[in-house]
Motif scaffolding. Structure first.
Motif, PDB file in Angstrom:
ATOM      1  N   THR A  19       0.836  -1.196   0.000  1.00 44.92           N
ATOM      2  CA  THR A  19       0.000   0.000   0.000  1.00 44.92           C
ATOM      3  C   THR A  19       0.875   1.252   0.000  1.00 44.92           C
ATOM      4  OG1 THR A  19      -1.741  -1.159   1.205  1.00 44.92           O
ATOM      5  CG2 THR A  19      -1.808   1.247   1.250  1.00 44.92           C
ATOM      6  N   PRO A  20       0.687   2.128  -0.993  1.00 45.18           N
ATOM      7  CA  PRO A  20       1.488   3.357  -1.025  1.00 45.18           C
ATOM      8  C   PRO A  20       1.052   4.336   0.074  1.00 45.18           C
ATOM      9  CG  PRO A  20      -0.025   3.293  -2.888  1.00 45.18           C
ATOM     10  CD  PRO A  20      -0.175   1.995  -2.141  1.00 45.18           C
ATOM     11  N   TYR A  21       1.938   5.244   0.424  1.00 45.54           N
ATOM     12  CA  TYR A  21       1.683   6.208   1.490  1.00 45.54           C
ATOM     13  C   TYR A  21       0.359   6.943   1.270  1.00 45.54           C
ATOM     14  CZ  TYR A  21       2.203  10.055   4.728  1.00 45.54           C
ATOM     15  OH  TYR A  21       1.989  10.952   5.742  1.00 45.54           O
ATOM     16  N   GLU A  22       0.079   7.318   0.041  1.00 40.48           N
ATOM     17  CA  GLU A  22      -1.134   8.080  -0.273  1.00 40.48           C
ATOM     18  C   GLU A  22      -2.416   7.321   0.073  1.00 40.48           C
ATOM     19  OE1 GLU A  22       1.019   7.262  -3.200  1.00 40.48           O
ATOM     20  OE2 GLU A  22       2.298   8.739  -2.225  1.00 40.48           O
ATOM     21  N   ASP A  23      -2.328   6.015   0.188  1.00 40.14           N
ATOM     22  CA  ASP A  23      -3.508   5.195   0.446  1.00 40.14           C
ATOM     23  C   ASP A  23      -3.504   4.557   1.833  1.00 40.14           C
ATOM     24  OD1 ASP A  23      -4.534   5.704  -2.122  1.00 40.14           O
ATOM     25  OD2 ASP A  23      -3.332   4.080  -2.976  1.00 40.14           O
ATOM     26  N   LEU A  24      -2.661   5.042   2.735  1.00 39.98           N
ATOM     27  CA  LEU A  24      -2.583   4.428   4.068  1.00 39.98           C
ATOM     28  C   LEU A  24      -3.900   4.492   4.833  1.00 39.98           C
ATOM     29  CD1 LEU A  24       0.953   5.406   5.394  1.00 39.98           C
ATOM     30  CD2 LEU A  24       0.159   3.181   4.598  1.00 39.98           C
ATOM     31  N   ASP A  25      -4.752   5.457   4.505  1.00 40.63           N
ATOM     32  CA  ASP A  25      -6.042   5.527   5.187  1.00 40.63           C
ATOM     33  C   ASP A  25      -6.872   4.261   4.965  1.00 40.63           C
ATOM     34  OD1 ASP A  25      -6.261   6.415   2.485  1.00 40.63           O
ATOM     35  OD2 ASP A  25      -8.255   7.211   2.921  1.00 40.63           O
ATOM     36  N   SER A  26      -6.615   3.549   3.875  1.00 42.44           N
ATOM     37  CA  SER A  26      -7.341   2.303   3.614  1.00 42.44           C
ATOM     38  C   SER A  26      -6.928   1.188   4.583  1.00 42.44           C
ATOM     39  CB  SER A  26      -7.132   1.841   2.170  1.00 42.44           C
ATOM     40  OG  SER A  26      -5.787   1.445   1.963  1.00 42.44           O
ATOM     41  N   TYR A  73       2.217   8.015  10.226  1.00 40.34           N
ATOM     42  CA  TYR A  73       0.971   8.469   9.605  1.00 40.34           C
ATOM     43  C   TYR A  73       0.058   9.094  10.660  1.00 40.34           C
ATOM     44  CZ  TYR A  73      -3.048   8.285   6.470  1.00 40.34           C
ATOM     45  OH  TYR A  73      -4.127   8.610   5.683  1.00 40.34           O
TER      46      TYR A  73
END
Length: 82
Positions: free
Chosen positions: A18-25, A50
């Motif tokens: 999972t890339p940093y931009e999608d860590l909320d997932s 994060y």
């Protein structure tokens, strides 16, 4: 390999990729019943420091599984050292 082990391995792979931009997932996995999944999710968000995960990490540190509590405390400590 039974389903629980397979699920755990799939989720570990998913979290690692999972890339940093999608860590909320990944935040949903901080509430997972599997202590290893919860632990790994804490490690990943802690590694990336994060900030949006801070509130959930506090919850895990207080209410999570055994492994999750320890990993959440380590992740929060990393965030404090920023």
């Amino acid at each position: 390999m039974d389903w629980d082990e397979r699920r755990c391995q799939y989720l570990f792979s998913l979290m690692a990729l999972t890339p940093y931009e999608d860590l909320d997932s990944l935040l949903i996995y901080l509430e997972d019943e599997d202590m290893f999944v919860q632990e790994r999710a804490c490690e990943i968000v802690g590694h990336h420091r994060y900030e949006p995960a801070r509130e959930k990490l506090n919850w895990v540190a207080a209410e999570g599984t055994h492994n999750g509590k320890l990993a959440a405390k380590k992740a929060l400590a990393k965030m404090r050292r920023m």
